[in-house]
Design a protein around this motif. Structure first.
Motif, PDB file in Angstrom:
ATOM      1  N   ILE A 240       0.849  -1.190   0.000  1.00  0.00           N
ATOM      2  CA  ILE A 240       0.000   0.000   0.000  1.00  0.00           C
ATOM      3  C   ILE A 240       0.883   1.238   0.000  1.00  0.00           C
ATOM      4  O   ILE A 240       1.741   1.401   0.875  1.00  0.00           O
ATOM      5  CB  ILE A 240      -0.930   0.013   1.222  1.00  0.00           C
ATOM      6  CG1 ILE A 240      -1.812  -1.244   1.222  1.00  0.00           C
ATOM      7  CG2 ILE A 240      -1.785   1.280   1.247  1.00  0.00           C
ATOM      8  CD1 ILE A 240      -2.632  -1.402   2.484  1.00  0.00           C
ATOM      9  N   ALA A 241       0.678   2.097  -0.971  1.00  0.00           N
ATOM     10  CA  ALA A 241       1.397   3.368  -1.046  1.00  0.00           C
ATOM     11  C   ALA A 241       0.511   4.462  -0.458  1.00  0.00           C
ATOM     12  O   ALA A 241      -0.652   4.604  -0.848  1.00  0.00           O
ATOM     13  CB  ALA A 241       1.742   3.692  -2.492  1.00  0.00           C
ATOM     14  N   ILE A 242       1.068   5.214   0.493  1.00  0.00           N
ATOM     15  CA  ILE A 242       0.318   6.302   1.127  1.00  0.00           C
ATOM     16  C   ILE A 242       1.026   7.619   0.809  1.00  0.00           C
ATOM     17  O   ILE A 242       2.189   7.807   1.164  1.00  0.00           O
ATOM     18  CB  ILE A 242       0.233   6.119   2.653  1.00  0.00           C
ATOM     19  CG1 ILE A 242      -0.358   4.748   2.998  1.00  0.00           C
ATOM     20  CG2 ILE A 242      -0.611   7.231   3.274  1.00  0.00           C
ATOM     21  CD1 ILE A 242      -0.392   4.459   4.491  1.00  0.00           C
ATOM     22  N   GLU A 243       0.314   8.504   0.132  1.00  0.00           N
ATOM     23  CA  GLU A 243       0.839   9.844  -0.161  1.00  0.00           C
ATOM     24  C   GLU A 243       0.227  10.838   0.819  1.00  0.00           C
ATOM     25  O   GLU A 243      -0.979  10.809   1.075  1.00  0.00           O
ATOM     26  CB  GLU A 243       0.506  10.264  -1.594  1.00  0.00           C
ATOM     27  CG  GLU A 243       1.448   9.691  -2.625  1.00  0.00           C
ATOM     28  CD  GLU A 243       2.895  10.111  -2.378  1.00  0.00           C
ATOM     29  OE1 GLU A 243       3.132  11.318  -2.200  1.00  0.00           O
ATOM     30  OE2 GLU A 243       3.774   9.238  -2.370  1.00  0.00           O
ATOM     31  N   ILE A 244       1.065  11.723   1.375  1.00  0.00           N
ATOM     32  CA  ILE A 244       0.621  12.699   2.371  1.00  0.00           C
ATOM     33  C   ILE A 244       0.970  14.087   1.871  1.00  0.00           C
ATOM     34  O   ILE A 244       2.133  14.363   1.544  1.00  0.00           O
ATOM     35  CB  ILE A 244       1.289  12.432   3.737  1.00  0.00           C
ATOM     36  CG1 ILE A 244       0.899  11.035   4.224  1.00  0.00           C
ATOM     37  CG2 ILE A 244       0.871  13.481   4.758  1.00  0.00           C
ATOM     38  CD1 ILE A 244       1.915  10.393   5.106  1.00  0.00           C
ATOM     39  N   LYS A 245      -0.030  14.951   1.809  1.00  0.00           N
ATOM     40  CA  LYS A 245       0.166  16.324   1.345  1.00  0.00           C
ATOM     41  C   LYS A 245      -0.113  17.273   2.502  1.00  0.00           C
ATOM     42  O   LYS A 245      -1.224  17.316   3.028  1.00  0.00           O
ATOM     43  CB  LYS A 245      -0.757  16.631   0.151  1.00  0.00           C
ATOM     44  CG  LYS A 245      -0.462  15.749  -1.071  1.00  0.00           C
ATOM     45  CD  LYS A 245       0.996  15.899  -1.487  1.00  0.00           C
ATOM     46  CE  LYS A 245       1.416  14.886  -2.545  1.00  0.00           C
ATOM     47  NZ  LYS A 245       2.861  14.909  -2.794  1.00  0.00           N
ATOM     48  N   GLY A 246       0.928  18.034   2.895  1.00  0.00           N
ATOM     49  CA  GLY A 246       0.837  18.841   4.107  1.00  0.00           C
ATOM     50  C   GLY A 246       0.168  20.178   3.947  1.00  0.00           C
ATOM     51  O   GLY A 246      -0.293  20.765   4.915  1.00  0.00           O
ATOM     52  N   GLY A 247       0.088  20.733   2.749  1.00  0.00           N
ATOM     53  CA  GLY A 247      -0.522  22.047   2.576  1.00  0.00           C
ATOM     54  C   GLY A 247      -2.030  22.006   2.749  1.00  0.00           C
ATOM     55  O   GLY A 247      -2.663  20.970   2.546  1.00  0.00           O
ATOM     56  N   VAL A 248      -2.607  23.149   3.120  1.00  0.00           N
ATOM     57  CA  VAL A 248      -4.064  23.209   3.291  1.00  0.00           C
ATOM     58  C   VAL A 248      -4.694  24.367   2.524  1.00  0.00           C
ATOM     59  O   VAL A 248      -5.908  24.519   2.532  1.00  0.00           O
ATOM     60  CB  VAL A 248      -4.464  23.320   4.782  1.00  0.00           C
ATOM     61  CG1 VAL A 248      -3.981  22.124   5.555  1.00  0.00           C
ATOM     62  CG2 VAL A 248      -3.939  24.609   5.398  1.00  0.00           C
ATOM     63  N   ASP A 249      -3.895  25.218   1.868  1.00  0.00           N
ATOM     64  CA  ASP A 249      -4.461  26.358   1.153  1.00  0.00           C
ATOM     65  C   ASP A 249      -5.294  25.861  -0.028  1.00  0.00           C
ATOM     66  O   ASP A 249      -4.859  25.046  -0.832  1.00  0.00           O
ATOM     67  CB  ASP A 249      -3.361  27.316   0.688  1.00  0.00           C
ATOM     68  CG  ASP A 249      -2.279  26.616  -0.111  1.00  0.00           C
ATOM     69  OD1 ASP A 249      -1.753  25.605   0.395  1.00  0.00           O
ATOM     70  OD2 ASP A 249      -1.977  27.057  -1.237  1.00  0.00           O
ATOM     71  N   LEU A 250      -6.510  26.378  -0.146  1.00  0.00           N
ATOM     72  CA  LEU A 250      -7.446  25.908  -1.160  1.00  0.00           C
ATOM     73  C   LEU A 250      -6.970  26.222  -2.576  1.00  0.00           C
ATOM     74  O   LEU A 250      -7.253  25.482  -3.515  1.00  0.00           O
ATOM     75  CB  LEU A 250      -8.819  26.543  -0.920  1.00  0.00           C
ATOM     76  CG  LEU A 250      -9.527  26.134   0.381  1.00  0.00           C
ATOM     77  CD1 LEU A 250     -10.829  26.913   0.537  1.00  0.00           C
ATOM     78  CD2 LEU A 250      -9.811  24.636   0.385  1.00  0.00           C
ATOM     79  N   SER A 251      -6.240  27.331  -2.721  1.00  0.00           N
ATOM     80  CA  SER A 251      -5.811  27.739  -4.060  1.00  0.00           C
ATOM     81  C   SER A 251      -4.872  26.729  -4.707  1.00  0.00           C
ATOM     82  O   SER A 251      -4.761  26.679  -5.937  1.00  0.00           O
ATOM     83  CB  SER A 251      -5.132  29.116  -3.986  1.00  0.00           C
ATOM     84  OG  SER A 251      -3.958  29.045  -3.196  1.00  0.00           O
ATOM     85  N   ASN A 252      -4.194  25.925  -3.885  1.00  0.00           N
ATOM     86  CA  ASN A 252      -3.223  24.971  -4.415  1.00  0.00           C
ATOM     87  C   ASN A 252      -3.678  23.517  -4.253  1.00  0.00           C
ATOM     88  O   ASN A 252      -2.907  22.594  -4.448  1.00  0.00           O
ATOM     89  CB  ASN A 252      -1.870  25.166  -3.708  1.00  0.00           C
ATOM     90  CG  ASN A 252      -0.708  24.592  -4.489  1.00  0.00           C
ATOM     91  OD1 ASN A 252      -0.669  24.669  -5.709  1.00  0.00           O
ATOM     92  ND2 ASN A 252       0.228  23.990  -3.777  1.00  0.00           N
ATOM     93  N   ALA A 253      -4.945  23.328  -3.880  1.00  0.00           N
ATOM     94  CA  ALA A 253      -5.446  21.989  -3.563  1.00  0.00           C
ATOM     95  C   ALA A 253      -5.347  21.037  -4.762  1.00  0.00           C
ATOM     96  O   ALA A 253      -4.931  19.888  -4.627  1.00  0.00           O
ATOM     97  CB  ALA A 253      -6.883  22.077  -3.069  1.00  0.00           C
ATOM     98  N   HIS A 254      -5.723  21.514  -5.956  1.00  0.00           N
ATOM     99  CA  HIS A 254      -5.711  20.636  -7.127  1.00  0.00           C
ATOM    100  C   HIS A 254      -4.283  20.228  -7.482  1.00  0.00           C
ATOM    101  O   HIS A 254      -4.042  19.099  -7.927  1.00  0.00           O
ATOM    102  CB  HIS A 254      -6.370  21.331  -8.318  1.00  0.00           C
ATOM    103  CG  HIS A 254      -7.864  21.437  -8.171  1.00  0.00           C
ATOM    104  ND1 HIS A 254      -8.679  21.976  -9.130  1.00  0.00           N
ATOM    105  CD2 HIS A 254      -8.676  21.056  -7.159  1.00  0.00           C
ATOM    106  CE1 HIS A 254      -9.938  21.921  -8.731  1.00  0.00           C
ATOM    107  NE2 HIS A 254      -9.948  21.370  -7.537  1.00  0.00           N
TER     108      HIS A 254
END
Length: 328
Positions: A240-254
């Motif tokens: 299982i590969a788990i990717e974690i994205k730490g940012g929360v700003d909506l402008s960069n979500a995509h």
């Protein structure tokens, strides 16, 4: 002539993205290395043992000042039984004393081996033998802080002073790569959930044996951020590969979802068979995220996972239990 009605524009676009990114990490710290975590650890200790150790390791003047200010003893006195109960609260006393990790765990202090328990929350007998010495050292530093302040030392300082050092620590991490910090915090959560089943553990690796005596390995690295491998002897083990994205700003979500997709495609080529993404999920639904990362099979909300509560927290625990083959 009338004055110009033209509004002045800021020199550059301002953003609260960094502060928003820090929030999930602050929530995680409350569970591991801030005053609430110390209170929970102290409450779980055998109270007679705790009182004996506070009397042994505490500074009399510090205890008197704390009592006058309405501060609980454990918030100004580090003891071995508290560290055994929740090893990660070593970080609270370090932060209260105003020391960075680099300063406190430097080779010259002889406490370098203890950084692993602050980071991962696990404990070995080899580390435990240092508890008396580290408690004495920390309590001496705290005495140097508290005694000169006397009546000016208040319960607000117990809350605020650790945050000064934690903020500097997070700010430094933000400049380097906040995603790495988020991955480390999620790995701590996994370690905490599975601690009863862990056979061996470091801040970046866990090994355990599931209910069918199958070896399970969980590694925190990069590409993927975390990988779970369950080797049952078959030609194609469950990976299982788990990717974690730490940012929360909506402008960069995509963009974050797109980055997760690239990493999952790479992990798929390397033999991974399932793909999880942990990120700050948008409030208006997952459809847009799913379009950016169709390879992701399960989505979890990063703030939920770090806070150990919320809409996706129970599902994360359930899926992790299934992935490693143990009852949580």
């Amino acid at each position: 002539m009338g004055r110009s009605s033209k509004k002045s524009e800021p020199v550059r676009r301002l953003s609260s993205a960094k502060q928003a990114t820090f929030h999930p990490l602050l929530v995680a710290a409350r569970k591991t290395k801030l005053e609430k975590a110390v209170s929970e650890a102290a409450a779980a200790c055998e109270q007679g043992e705790l009182r004996t150790e506070i009397a042994k390791f505490g500074n009399v003047d510090v205890l008197a000042i704390a009592s006058a200010a309405g501060i609980r003893d454990e918030h100004v006195v580090a003891t071995p039984c508290i560290l055994k109960q929740k090893p990660s609260v070593l970080g609270y006393y370090r932060l209260l004393a105003g020391l960075s990790k680099k300063q406190f765990y430097h080779g010259s202090t002889s406490f370098g081996s203890l950084m692993a328990i602050e980071e991962g929350g696990t404990l070995t007998t080899r580390q435990e033998v240092h508890f008396n010495a580290v408690c004495k050292a920390l309590n001496g530093l705290i005495a140097d802080l508290v005694i000169p302040l006397k009546s000016h030392f208040s319960i607000d300082d117990i809350h605020d002073l650790p945050l000064l050092q934690l903020g500097a620590q997070l700010d430094g991490a933000y400049r380097v790569k906040i995603g790495e910090v988020a991955s480390q915090e999620v790995f701590k959560v996994i370690t905490e959930i599975l601690h009863k089943h862990v056979k061996q553990a470091t801040p970046k690796r866990i090994e355990l044996i599931d209910a069918t005596r199958t070896n399970v390995r969980i590694v925190c690295s990069s590409d993927p951020d975390i990988e779970i491998t369950r080797s049952d002897g078959s030609a194609r083990p469950r990976r299982i590969a788990i990717e974690i994205k730490g940012g929360v700003d909506l402008s960069n979500a995509h963009n974050r979802a797109g980055e997760a997709e690239k990493s999952h495609i790479k992990a798929k080529r390397a033999g991974c068979t399932e793909f999880w993404t942990i990120a700050s999920l948008p409030p208006n639904g997952l459809d847009a995220f799913k379009a950016q990362s169709p390879t992701t099979s399960i989505w979890f909300d990063l703030p939920d996972v770090l806070a150990r509560t919320g809409a996706t927290w129970d599902e994360f625990r359930r899926q992790l239990s299934s992935a490693v083959g143990v009852r949580i």
